[in-house]
Design a protein around this motif. Structure first.
Motif, PDB file in Angstrom:
ATOM      1  N   ALA A  38       2.387  20.053  10.809  1.00 53.09           N
ATOM      2  CA  ALA A  38       2.999  19.899  12.135  1.00 53.09           C
ATOM      3  C   ALA A  38       2.855  18.480  12.667  1.00 53.09           C
ATOM      4  N   LYS A  39       1.791  17.800  12.284  1.00 51.85           N
ATOM      5  CA  LYS A  39       1.549  16.433  12.780  1.00 51.85           C
ATOM      6  C   LYS A  39       2.620  15.455  12.306  1.00 51.85           C
ATOM      7  N   TYR A  40       3.282  15.782  11.193  1.00 54.37           N
ATOM      8  CA  TYR A  40       4.266  14.863  10.618  1.00 54.37           C
ATOM      9  C   TYR A  40       5.710  15.262  10.937  1.00 54.37           C
ATOM     10  N   MET A  41       5.892  16.375  11.597  1.00 56.83           N
ATOM     11  CA  MET A  41       7.251  16.836  11.909  1.00 56.83           C
ATOM     12  C   MET A  41       7.766  16.164  13.173  1.00 56.83           C
ATOM     13  N   LYS A  42       9.048  15.850  13.172  1.00 51.68           N
ATOM     14  CA  LYS A  42       9.613  15.079  14.284  1.00 51.68           C
ATOM     15  C   LYS A  42      10.826  15.749  14.933  1.00 51.68           C
ATOM     16  N   ASN A  43      11.185  16.945  14.459  1.00 47.28           N
ATOM     17  CA  ASN A  43      12.441  17.546  14.915  1.00 47.28           C
ATOM     18  C   ASN A  43      12.237  18.750  15.832  1.00 47.28           C
ATOM     19  N   TRP A  44      11.193  18.702  16.649  1.00 45.74           N
ATOM     20  CA  TRP A  44      10.978  19.773  17.611  1.00 45.74           C
ATOM     21  C   TRP A  44      12.096  19.765  18.659  1.00 45.74           C
ATOM     22  N   SER A  45      12.468  20.941  19.090  1.00 45.50           N
ATOM     23  CA  SER A  45      13.594  21.067  20.014  1.00 45.50           C
ATOM     24  C   SER A  45      13.172  21.906  21.224  1.00 45.50           C
ATOM     25  N   PRO A  46      13.147  21.324  22.419  1.00 46.42           N
ATOM     26  CA  PRO A  46      12.729  22.099  23.598  1.00 46.42           C
ATOM     27  C   PRO A  46      13.736  23.185  23.962  1.00 46.42           C
ATOM     28  N   ALA A  47      13.255  24.206  24.623  1.00 50.93           N
ATOM     29  CA  ALA A  47      14.135  25.257  25.124  1.00 50.93           C
ATOM     30  C   ALA A  47      14.984  24.711  26.264  1.00 50.93           C
ATOM     31  N   LEU A  48      16.202  25.195  26.360  1.00 48.78           N
ATOM     32  CA  LEU A  48      17.105  24.780  27.428  1.00 48.78           C
ATOM     33  C   LEU A  48      17.386  25.965  28.350  1.00 48.78           C
ATOM     34  N   VAL A  49      17.206  25.737  29.633  1.00 49.44           N
ATOM     35  CA  VAL A  49      17.523  26.747  30.648  1.00 49.44           C
ATOM     36  C   VAL A  49      18.462  26.097  31.653  1.00 49.44           C
ATOM     37  N   HIS A  50      19.670  26.608  31.734  1.00 49.60           N
ATOM     38  CA  HIS A  50      20.709  26.010  32.573  1.00 49.60           C
ATOM     39  C   HIS A  50      20.926  24.542  32.208  1.00 49.60           C
ATOM     40  N   GLY A  51      20.817  24.264  30.908  1.00 45.60           N
ATOM     41  CA  GLY A  51      21.067  22.919  30.417  1.00 45.60           C
ATOM     42  C   GLY A  51      19.910  21.951  30.547  1.00 45.60           C
ATOM     43  N   LEU A  52      18.790  22.392  31.113  1.00 39.77           N
ATOM     44  CA  LEU A  52      17.643  21.515  31.312  1.00 39.77           C
ATOM     45  C   LEU A  52      16.500  21.917  30.377  1.00 39.77           C
ATOM     46  N   PRO A  53      15.784  20.940  29.779  1.00 39.92           N
ATOM     47  CA  PRO A  53      14.684  21.264  28.860  1.00 39.92           C
ATOM     48  C   PRO A  53      13.498  21.862  29.607  1.00 39.92           C
ATOM     49  N   GLU A  54      12.895  22.891  29.008  1.00 35.86           N
ATOM     50  CA  GLU A  54      11.752  23.571  29.604  1.00 35.86           C
ATOM     51  C   GLU A  54      10.632  23.689  28.570  1.00 35.86           C
ATOM     52  N   THR A  55       9.414  23.834  29.044  1.00 34.70           N
ATOM     53  CA  THR A  55       8.261  24.059  28.172  1.00 34.70           C
ATOM     54  C   THR A  55       8.304  25.485  27.652  1.00 34.70           C
ATOM     55  N   ALA A  56       8.110  25.668  26.336  1.00 35.20           N
ATOM     56  CA  ALA A  56       8.227  27.001  25.755  1.00 35.20           C
ATOM     57  C   ALA A  56       7.281  27.161  24.571  1.00 35.20           C
ATOM     58  N   VAL A  57       6.885  28.405  24.336  1.00 37.05           N
ATOM     59  CA  VAL A  57       6.020  28.743  23.207  1.00 37.05           C
ATOM     60  C   VAL A  57       6.867  28.928  21.951  1.00 37.05           C
ATOM     61  N   ALA A  58       6.380  28.375  20.845  1.00 38.22           N
ATOM     62  CA  ALA A  58       7.048  28.527  19.553  1.00 38.22           C
ATOM     63  C   ALA A  58       6.046  29.067  18.551  1.00 38.22           C
ATOM     64  N   ARG A  59       6.492  29.955  17.667  1.00 36.85           N
ATOM     65  CA  ARG A  59       5.618  30.546  16.661  1.00 36.85           C
ATOM     66  C   ARG A  59       6.275  30.449  15.294  1.00 36.85           C
ATOM     67  N   PHE A  60       5.463  30.142  14.283  1.00 34.13           N
ATOM     68  CA  PHE A  60       5.951  30.023  12.923  1.00 34.13           C
ATOM     69  C   PHE A  60       5.007  30.774  11.984  1.00 34.13           C
ATOM     70  N   ILE A  61       5.565  31.629  11.166  1.00 35.02           N
ATOM     71  CA  ILE A  61       4.771  32.389  10.200  1.00 35.02           C
ATOM     72  C   ILE A  61       4.496  31.509   8.989  1.00 35.02           C
ATOM     73  N   ILE A  62       3.226  31.299   8.703  1.00 34.29           N
ATOM     74  CA  ILE A  62       2.828  30.443   7.590  1.00 34.29           C
ATOM     75  C   ILE A  62       2.205  31.311   6.498  1.00 34.29           C
ATOM     76  N   TYR A  63       2.924  31.438   5.396  1.00 39.38           N
ATOM     77  CA  TYR A  63       2.447  32.190   4.242  1.00 39.38           C
ATOM     78  C   TYR A  63       2.455  31.234   3.056  1.00 39.38           C
ATOM     79  N   PRO A  64       1.357  30.509   2.856  1.00 37.41           N
ATOM     80  CA  PRO A  64       1.336  29.430   1.863  1.00 37.41           C
ATOM     81  C   PRO A  64       1.753  29.841   0.457  1.00 37.41           C
ATOM     82  N   ASN A  65       1.423  31.043   0.037  1.00 37.35           N
ATOM     83  CA  ASN A  65       1.784  31.477  -1.311  1.00 37.35           C
ATOM     84  C   ASN A  65       3.288  31.381  -1.543  1.00 37.35           C
TER      85      ASN A  65
END
Length: 242
Positions: free
Chosen positions: A99-126
């Motif tokens: 995650a430290k090297y990723m640069k393409n995070w995208s904020p949630a938009l509410v009525h066209g304005l960016p908002e703070t939002a929770v994001a979850r990603f399932i990590i299954y290394p195998n």
């Protein structure tokens, strides 16, 4: 005397912050530019670029939880369940390191304005080390409470089994807990991540979970049962007699 105890129960993840945070992205939006498939592609690319190593335990599974800010930066959410982190430490570290090297995070938009939002990603290394393919998205199902009806019956069963007569005070409270549902469908490692502050009440919550524990089906990845967490929030109101 206590007239009743009203319990509201729902699946959620609570984050303490002074500002309002969306607990999930609006329909049709994703927290990464290009969608989840782009996230996992970048994840694998970073694995190769940084020469990150696979996990010795192929069953490790971790859900990375981030807060995506309006300026497209991210903040890690502290995982309060140390038992789950310890048992999935490799997946946990991989999730945070990439995650430290990723640069393409995208904020949630509410009525066209960016908002703070929770994001979850399932990590299954195998999967990510051995079964990655273009357009990859984990074939995942979460743990399910199944008592012959549907998952929502956990609400009804929890309220029915909780021993309300033991408690006699007027208060409004919120408690949060979680536990692991093993690949065999057993419940273990119960943790009160947000206790009520009343020991006996929290103990009764755990006893109620234990009563209902035999009705869980495990999470699966690619159809294979795996250990995974089940998180819940209980909102309660004790109401004295008139």
């Amino acid at each position: 005397m206590m007239k009743n105890l009203i319990l509201f129960f729902m699946m959620c993840f609570a984050i303490s912050n002074a500002q309002e945070i969306l607990q999930k992205y609006p329909t049709g939006q994703t927290p990464y530019k290009g969608g989840y498939e782009a996230y996992y592609k970048d994840f694998v690319d970073i694995i190769k670029e940084k020469n990150l190593q696979p996990c010795s335990n192929p069953d490790e599974l971790y859900v990375l939880t981030l807060v995506v800010m309006p300026d497209s930066s991210v903040q890690f959410v502290k995982d309060v369940n140390e038992k789950i982190v310890d048992k999935n430490k490799c997946a946990y570290n991989l999730a945070r390191e990439t995650a430290k090297y990723m640069k393409n995070w995208s904020p949630a938009l509410v009525h066209g304005l960016p908002e703070t939002a929770v994001a979850r990603f399932i990590i299954y290394p195998n999967d990510l080390f051995n079964n990655y393919r273009e357009g990859y998205y984990p074939n995942y199902t979460s743990p399910v409470y199944n008592n012959g009806r549907n998952n929502n019956s956990f609400v009804r069963d929890f309220v029915y089994k909780f021993n309300k007569r033991r408690f006699n005070w007027f208060d409004v409270f919120v408690i949060q807990g979680e536990f692991t549902v093993t690949k065999e469908g057993k419940v273990k490692d119960f943790v009160m991540t947000r206790p009520s502050g009343v020991y006996e009440f929290d103990k009764e919550v755990q006893m109620t979970v234990n009563i209902l524990s035999k009705h869980f089906k495990p999470a699966t990845i690619n159809g294979k049962p795996v250990d995974d967490r089940f998180t819940f929030l209980v909102k309660g109101i004790t109401d004295p007699e008139d």
